[in-house]
Design an enzyme around this catalytic site. Structure first.
Site, PDB file in Angstrom:
ATOM      1  N   GLU A  71       0.520  -1.285   0.004  1.00  0.00           N
ATOM      2  CA  GLU A  71       0.220  -0.116   0.296  1.00  0.00           C
ATOM      3  C   GLU A  71       0.955   1.452   0.145  1.00  0.00           C
ATOM      4  OE1 GLU A  71      -1.310   1.893   3.577  1.00  0.00           O
ATOM      5  OE2 GLU A  71      -1.698  -0.065   4.868  1.00  0.00           O
TER       6      GLU A  71
ATOM      7  N   LYS B  73      -5.822  10.382   0.487  1.00  0.00           N
ATOM      8  CA  LYS B  73      -5.968   8.973   0.943  1.00  0.00           C
ATOM      9  C   LYS B  73      -6.622   8.636  -0.137  1.00  0.00           C
ATOM     10  CE  LYS B  73      -7.368   7.350   5.651  1.00  0.00           C
ATOM     11  NZ  LYS B  73      -7.540   7.571   6.856  1.00  0.00           N
TER      12      LYS B  73
ATOM     13  N   VAL C 114      -5.778   0.445   2.909  1.00  0.00           N
ATOM     14  CA  VAL C 114      -5.737  -1.295   2.993  1.00  0.00           C
ATOM     15  C   VAL C 114      -6.873  -1.344   1.841  1.00  0.00           C
ATOM     16  CG1 VAL C 114      -6.630  -3.534   4.194  1.00  0.00           C
ATOM     17  CG2 VAL C 114      -4.587  -1.957   4.840  1.00  0.00           C
TER      18      VAL C 114
ATOM     19  N   ASP D 173     -17.699   4.450  12.801  1.00  0.00           N
ATOM     20  CA  ASP D 173     -16.778   4.675  12.530  1.00  0.00           C
ATOM     21  C   ASP D 173     -15.514   3.544  12.221  1.00  0.00           C
ATOM     22  OD1 ASP D 173     -14.117   5.140  11.492  1.00  0.00           O
ATOM     23  OD2 ASP D 173     -13.394   6.973  12.150  1.00  0.00           O
TER      24      ASP D 173
ATOM     25  N   SER E  37     -13.790   1.234   9.715  1.00  0.00           N
ATOM     26  CA  SER E  37     -12.605   1.182   8.912  1.00  0.00           C
ATOM     27  C   SER E  37     -13.060   0.692   7.804  1.00  0.00           C
ATOM     28  CB  SER E  37     -11.494   0.983   8.595  1.00  0.00           C
ATOM     29  OG  SER E  37     -10.741   0.577   7.841  1.00  0.00           O
ATOM     30  N   ALA E  38     -13.659   0.914   5.770  1.00  0.00           N
ATOM     31  CA  ALA E  38     -13.813   0.713   5.102  1.00  0.00           C
ATOM     32  C   ALA E  38     -13.025  -0.626   4.588  1.00  0.00           C
ATOM     33  CB  ALA E  38     -13.726   1.679   3.578  1.00  0.00           C
ATOM     34  N   ASP E  39     -11.796  -0.784   4.902  1.00  0.00           N
ATOM     35  CA  ASP E  39     -11.005  -1.662   4.719  1.00  0.00           C
ATOM     36  C   ASP E  39     -11.074  -3.334   5.642  1.00  0.00           C
ATOM     37  OD1 ASP E  39      -9.133   0.263   4.753  1.00  0.00           O
ATOM     38  OD2 ASP E  39      -7.549  -0.863   6.831  1.00  0.00           O
TER      39      ASP E  39
ATOM     40  N   LYS F  81      -3.848  -1.437  15.579  1.00  0.00           N
ATOM     41  CA  LYS F  81      -3.248  -0.959  16.818  1.00  0.00           C
ATOM     42  C   LYS F  81      -4.611  -0.871  17.557  1.00  0.00           C
ATOM     43  CE  LYS F  81      -0.219   2.304  14.953  1.00  0.00           C
ATOM     44  NZ  LYS F  81      -0.211   2.022  13.376  1.00  0.00           N
TER      45      LYS F  81
END
Ligand code: PSU
Ligand code: MN
Length: 307
Positions: A27, A88, A108, A140, A142-144, A161
């Site tokens: 990435e 981003k 990602v 919230d 992540s779209a990951d 994390k």
């Protein structure tokens, strides 16, 4: 050979595809938004070198001049590392960034999309995005995670994390049927630390064993990716170095300053680095390099299985 008018392959990746060599996707958000200059470009080059030393070919992804670049040259890496106005890019951003010919660094989620389009099924990164703490109110997530649910790419990372809610992240992955495989560990790693307090679905003890699991998943026609959690090498583990308190402070600051949306993760990463006086950076570099080694080995094993 994969063709798509939006894809632009580097010579090295093109040749690797012709030769049927294993390829590992990388990435670029980690370069543009995850690490400071010049450590970001040095790490990007070192990671590519590790992948080559271990029998695979690196393909770092980015968006430039209206194209999805699959494999970058040194000038392009340097540009992404230095330039301030890099977008981003996650799944939702491809249409605008490509058509407006902006420069984009892939997260990602976005890198998985690029890898799938390019026919690459192993991807190495640092940490994945996940369910943020307090997501029950902010939503919230992540779209990951959605990408892992639907795109057939294995993501080798050092876990997630603890700026995130790791427990909820794992619940989400379970709901969407994403295998979470530990590399030689029973515990899901937490990026800066080898342990998170949460287990993995299965301990994949060798790159070959992990490659077999991936091959089985995809032969069965089970869509989506997989997470391979590779703990940071012991000597870089930050458990004893107060990382927990640092993360708590960074989270509190983000809340007070009203940081939200796509700014949240870069804000937290940067504050954690500042509050640790740069110590987290050393660990971050070590774990990405370690992931590159394991990712290359898995990619090599997958190719062997298919022959
Ligand atoms: N986690 C890290 N380092 C990173 C990222 C996440 O430990 O650099 C980056 C990755 O590119 C990841 C993205 O895909 O942040 C997730 O951002 P968001 O939470 O906005 O989806
Ligand atoms: Mn988010």
């Amino acid at each position: 050979m994969v063709t798509n008018e939006y894809l632009q392959f580097s010579e090295e990746v093109k040749q690797a595809q012709k030769d049927g060599k294993p390829i590992v996707a990388l990435e670029s958000t980690i370069i543009s938004h995850g690490m400071p200059y010049p450590q970001n470009v040095e790490t990007a080059k070192r990671v590519e070198a590790i992948i080559r030393e271990n029998g695979a070919v690196p393909a770092t992804m980015a968006i430039m001049d209206g194209k999805i670049k699959v494999g970058l040259n040194d000038e392009e890496l340097e540009f992404l590392a230095k330039e301030q106005n890099v977008v981003k890019v996650s799944r939702r951003d491809f249409p605008s960034v490509l058509s407006l010919k902006q420069t984009g660094a892939t997260t990602v989620a976005a890198t998985m999309i690029c890898a799938k389009l390019a026919g690459i099924d192993v991807f190495v990164t640092g940490g994945i995005g996940g369910v943020h703490r307090g997501a029950e109110l902010t939503m919230d997530i992540s779209a990951d995670l959605q990408e892992l649910a639907k795109t057939e790419v294995a993501v080798v990372c050092a876990g997630a994390k603890s700026i995130l809610d790791i427990g909820l992240t794992l619940e989400y992955l379970e709901t969407y049927g994403v295998p979470v495989i530990g590399y030689n560990t029973d515990e899901f790693p937490a990026f800066y630390t080898r342990k998170s307090g949460f287990g993995v679905d299965v301990n994949g003890q060798t790159p070959g064993a992990i490659a077999e699991m991936l091959q089985t998943k995809w032969e069965l026609g089970l869509s989506g990716g997989a997470v391979i959690g590779n703990p940071v090498p012991q000597e870089f583990d930050m458990e004893e170095m107060g990382i927990k308190e640092i993360i708590e402070s960074a989270l509190e600051e983000a809340k007070v300053q009203g940081i939200s949306g796509k700014e949240t993760t870069p804000f937290l990463l940067n504050r954690v680095k500042e509050l640790s006086e740069g110590k987290t950076l050393e660990t971050n570099i070590a774990l990405v390099e370690n992931n590159a080694l394991v990712g290359a080995q898995i990619a090599v094993s997958l190719i062997k299985l298919r022959k």
